[in-house]
Design an enzyme around this catalytic site. Sequence first.
Site, PDB file in Angstrom:
ATOM      1  N   TYR A  28       0.823  -1.225   0.000  1.00  0.00           N
ATOM      2  CA  TYR A  28       0.000   0.000   0.000  1.00  0.00           C
ATOM      3  C   TYR A  28       0.850   1.267   0.000  1.00  0.00           C
ATOM      4  O   TYR A  28       0.588   2.191   0.770  1.00  0.00           O
ATOM      5  CB  TYR A  28      -0.895   0.038   1.251  1.00  0.00           C
ATOM      6  CG  TYR A  28      -1.777  -1.163   1.432  1.00  0.00           C
ATOM      7  CD1 TYR A  28      -2.741  -1.498   0.484  1.00  0.00           C
ATOM      8  CD2 TYR A  28      -1.654  -1.969   2.554  1.00  0.00           C
ATOM      9  CE1 TYR A  28      -3.556  -2.601   0.653  1.00  0.00           C
ATOM     10  CE2 TYR A  28      -2.472  -3.086   2.727  1.00  0.00           C
ATOM     11  CZ  TYR A  28      -3.412  -3.386   1.772  1.00  0.00           C
ATOM     12  OH  TYR A  28      -4.223  -4.467   1.948  1.00  0.00           O
ATOM     13  N   TYR A 156     -14.365  -4.977   3.383  1.00  0.00           N
ATOM     14  CA  TYR A 156     -13.018  -5.314   2.891  1.00  0.00           C
ATOM     15  C   TYR A 156     -12.801  -6.806   3.062  1.00  0.00           C
ATOM     16  O   TYR A 156     -13.030  -7.346   4.152  1.00  0.00           O
ATOM     17  CB  TYR A 156     -11.940  -4.537   3.661  1.00  0.00           C
ATOM     18  CG  TYR A 156     -10.549  -4.978   3.255  1.00  0.00           C
ATOM     19  CD1 TYR A 156      -9.977  -4.518   2.066  1.00  0.00           C
ATOM     20  CD2 TYR A 156      -9.833  -5.895   4.015  1.00  0.00           C
ATOM     21  CE1 TYR A 156      -8.722  -4.957   1.675  1.00  0.00           C
ATOM     22  CE2 TYR A 156      -8.586  -6.336   3.627  1.00  0.00           C
ATOM     23  CZ  TYR A 156      -8.030  -5.859   2.453  1.00  0.00           C
ATOM     24  OH  TYR A 156      -6.798  -6.302   2.055  1.00  0.00           O
ATOM     25  N   ASP A 250     -16.822 -13.124   7.105  1.00  0.00           N
ATOM     26  CA  ASP A 250     -15.368 -12.961   7.080  1.00  0.00           C
ATOM     27  C   ASP A 250     -14.949 -12.455   8.459  1.00  0.00           C
ATOM     28  O   ASP A 250     -15.070 -11.267   8.764  1.00  0.00           O
ATOM     29  CB  ASP A 250     -15.017 -11.969   5.964  1.00  0.00           C
ATOM     30  CG  ASP A 250     -13.531 -11.680   5.882  1.00  0.00           C
ATOM     31  OD1 ASP A 250     -12.790 -12.091   6.792  1.00  0.00           O
ATOM     32  OD2 ASP A 250     -13.117 -11.023   4.901  1.00  0.00           O
ATOM     33  N   LYS A 279      -5.563 -13.509  10.444  1.00  0.00           N
ATOM     34  CA  LYS A 279      -4.997 -12.494  11.333  1.00  0.00           C
ATOM     35  C   LYS A 279      -4.549 -13.056  12.708  1.00  0.00           C
ATOM     36  O   LYS A 279      -3.417 -13.467  12.833  1.00  0.00           O
ATOM     37  CB  LYS A 279      -5.967 -11.326  11.483  1.00  0.00           C
ATOM     38  CG  LYS A 279      -6.220 -10.607  10.134  1.00  0.00           C
ATOM     39  CD  LYS A 279      -5.895  -9.134  10.154  1.00  0.00           C
ATOM     40  CE  LYS A 279      -5.530  -8.622   8.781  1.00  0.00           C
ATOM     41  NZ  LYS A 279      -6.670  -8.338   7.892  1.00  0.00           N
TER      42      LYS A 279
HETATM   43  C1  LIG Z   1      -6.952  -8.518   6.452  1.00  0.00           C
HETATM   44  C2  LIG Z   1      -8.246  -8.982   5.967  1.00  0.00           C
HETATM   45  C3  LIG Z   1      -8.360  -9.807   4.833  1.00  0.00           C
HETATM   46  C4  LIG Z   1      -7.177 -10.200   3.983  1.00  0.00           C
HETATM   47  O1  LIG Z   1      -6.240 -10.950   4.679  1.00  0.00           O
HETATM   48  P1  LIG Z   1      -4.748 -11.046   4.132  1.00  0.00           P
HETATM   49  O2  LIG Z   1      -4.084 -12.002   5.048  1.00  0.00           O
HETATM   50  O3  LIG Z   1      -4.191  -9.657   4.209  1.00  0.00           O
HETATM   51  O4  LIG Z   1      -4.818 -11.535   2.734  1.00  0.00           O
HETATM   52  C5  LIG Z   1      -9.622 -10.235   4.478  1.00  0.00           C
HETATM   53  N1  LIG Z   1     -10.705  -9.896   5.191  1.00  0.00           N
HETATM   54  C6  LIG Z   1     -10.626  -9.116   6.267  1.00  0.00           C
HETATM   55  C7  LIG Z   1     -11.870  -8.798   7.047  1.00  0.00           C
HETATM   56  C8  LIG Z   1      -9.399  -8.614   6.688  1.00  0.00           C
HETATM   57  O5  LIG Z   1      -9.335  -7.811   7.750  1.00  0.00           O
END
Ligand SMILES: *Cc1c(COP(=O)(O)O)cnc(C)c1O
Length: 433
Positions: A28, A156, A250, A279
């Site tokens: 980024y 996102y 997600d 994460k």
């Molecule tokens: C960070 C994130 C992603 C992407 O994960 P990466 O490991 O960076 O590919 C997808 N969805 C959400 C909600 C996120 O916070």
Amino acid sequence: MPFPPRNPLLNDVPRWLEEGAPHLWLPYTQMQTVPMPLPVVKTDGVRLTLADGRELIDGTSSWWTAAHGYNHPHIRQAVTAQLERMPHVMLGGLAHEPVMTLATRLAKLLPGDLNHTFFSESGSVSVEIAMKIAVQFWINSGIKGKKRFVSFRGGYHGDTLAAMSVCDPDEGMHTLFKGAIAEQLITGLPTTPEKEAALDAFLATHAHEVAAVMTEPLVQGAGGMIFHDIETLKRLRRLCDKHNVLLVLDEIFVGFGRTGSMFACEAAGIVPDIVTLSKALTGGTMALAATVARTKVFEAFLSDDPSKALMHGPTYTGNPLACAAANASLDLFEREPRLRQVAAIEAQLRRELEPARSIKGVRDVRVKGAIGVIELEAMSNLDGLKRRFVEEGVFIRPFGKIVYTTPPLVIGEEDLARLTAAMLKITAEAALR
Ligand SMILES: *Cc1c(COP(=O)(O)O)cnc(C)c1O
């Protein structure tokens, strides 16, 4: 080749940084104007140590991963022991204990019959896999034409092409990438009964072509730390059942305690058909992500026909080191009072960020679990703001119009107070400009 300009904060630049900076393409980042990144030589607990010996209190947990703080001895030991035995074997035809144990534990930990886990190495890939599973679920079930996704403004879901297609159109740069990414159906979250009725009508029109509805539950993170309530999630579950589409949650950001419950869907008492995790899954130590499906989804792939299988297999799927780290992280969630710590962080963030409301130029102050946000009317000179935080001895990375903290869940009261004090002070300075 542009060389990153000097960072006025760095007293002396280590040789490896000087040499490596022109060769590393940063995330980024506009590489022509980026200041030299801060060289970190050590991490411990909630602290980052810079090459010149300075310590910063970390307010971001390295993109929300380091739930137990950095270098937790229990995770370190688990990874070290696994490294000595076996760093990796492929899951094609072979199996190992850490991956089986982790799949079993996730099945027990997640609500309902979310019992079938597919492992990958990044959140974006776990989202791609969830989307592939959703599309093939309908194909395998003999129902044609359900290939698109409904997702929401402010959302996102990652940076790969399919994940981008379900992001907020601005965040996902849909205009720039038009033609390269699929056109999905992006609309507003059903945050009120009126908006529920609108989504109901929208799904009535589109359900025949929709594989799944996707959202981040409770908090849209990278899209601006936007909160919604559990009623919104209940409405989504009801509407997905009514219109016969899958619900994908997600939980890559919100999972593992961040919003106050182990998983956000638990707070709403709903079970999604597919959930994605990453994460904090390994407590911020190794790259690992999980796509977890309910039994009815998994069973749609069972057949004598090989073409009904899920044709996906990242080379490092189920990497033993990463699974060992995740198992150790789950031990810590079991043994240590993480959710109580989140509740304490939430109370302190509320108390200490509230005064920001009276700062001129502040539009909103909001807190959910271990997430504290000050939203400004406008923000300019992001690099300057970031620099001021470092001068105050903390690591906070504002983005868009928000100054936020998502500290490690183990942060102590005094360290958290330093983060919130810096947020107030620097937000007030930014408002004066
Ligand atoms: C960070 C994130 C992603 C992407 O994960 P990466 O490991 O960076 O590919 C997808 N969805 C959400 C909600 C996120 O916070």
